[in-house]
Design an enzyme around this catalytic site. Sequence first.
Site, PDB file in Angstrom:
ATOM      1  N   CYS A  10      -0.034   7.165 -17.283  1.00 28.88           N
ATOM      2  CA  CYS A  10       0.685   5.474 -17.195  1.00 28.88           C
ATOM      3  C   CYS A  10      -0.347   5.414 -15.990  1.00 28.88           C
ATOM      4  O   CYS A  10      -1.870   6.007 -15.311  1.00 28.88           O
ATOM      5  CB  CYS A  10       1.645   5.633 -17.097  1.00 28.88           C
ATOM      6  SG  CYS A  10       2.206   5.893 -14.824  1.00 28.88           S
ATOM      7  N   ARG A  16       6.839   5.966 -14.308  1.00 29.00           N
ATOM      8  CA  ARG A  16       7.349   6.893 -15.904  1.00 29.00           C
ATOM      9  C   ARG A  16       6.001   7.461 -15.828  1.00 29.00           C
ATOM     10  O   ARG A  16       7.293   9.071 -16.626  1.00 29.00           O
ATOM     11  CB  ARG A  16       5.920   5.678 -16.533  1.00 29.00           C
ATOM     12  CG  ARG A  16       7.085   3.836 -16.897  1.00 29.00           C
ATOM     13  CD  ARG A  16       6.402   3.446 -17.814  1.00 29.00           C
ATOM     14  NE  ARG A  16       4.616   2.555 -16.970  1.00 29.00           N
ATOM     15  CZ  ARG A  16       3.919   1.765 -17.637  1.00 29.00           C
ATOM     16  NH1 ARG A  16       4.205   1.521 -18.917  1.00 29.00           N
ATOM     17  NH2 ARG A  16       3.278   1.899 -17.352  1.00 29.00           N
ATOM     18  N   ASP A 126       6.651  -1.020 -18.809  1.00 30.10           N
ATOM     19  CA  ASP A 126       6.639  -0.778 -16.523  1.00 30.10           C
ATOM     20  C   ASP A 126       7.757  -1.301 -15.921  1.00 30.10           C
ATOM     21  O   ASP A 126       7.934  -2.613 -16.162  1.00 30.10           O
ATOM     22  CB  ASP A 126       5.105  -1.602 -17.291  1.00 30.10           C
ATOM     23  CG  ASP A 126       4.962  -0.986 -15.216  1.00 30.10           C
ATOM     24  OD1 ASP A 126       4.984   0.016 -14.462  1.00 30.10           O
ATOM     25  OD2 ASP A 126       3.281  -1.244 -14.963  1.00 30.10           O
TER      26      ASP A 126
END
Length: 158
Positions: A10, A16, A126
């Site tokens: 990420c 994440r 996100d």
Amino acid sequence: MAEVKVLFLCSGNTCRSPSAEAVLRAKLADAGLTARVDVASAGLAGPPVGQPASALAVSCAATRGYDLSAHRTRPLVSADLEAFELIVMMDRGHRDKLRVLCPENTIAKCHLLRAFSDDPDGEVSDPFGGDEADYRRALAQIEEAMPGLIAALRHALA
């Protein structure tokens, strides 16, 4: 020695990708595949090396039984592109950046995480800079893709 190595990728390796790493580790343990699959995560950019996961990612993961307390950020390095058999990204922006970085022969092993779910074109949203609900949403999207990823790993290990 593991037979398959999976790298989650990420932006900063603070929310994440470490969450996906923790979820996959738990699901591999449930499936009895821990010894056969290595799991790691990295970021394309972000905080200095060695920072913990974001506090909200840690707390949201803990409510679902995942432990991110030992996670420390690390960047993607060129050796990762060869070392991992499967590179799993959270969104199309990561995929686009990785396509620029990857040698042509490694593109085939790069996939969006949600490609393993019922929403193959979807992205893991996100949560960075958001609130707890944003982190819960991202974690739910990660969890949703895990059965498909486990199935793909079982197939690769067959």
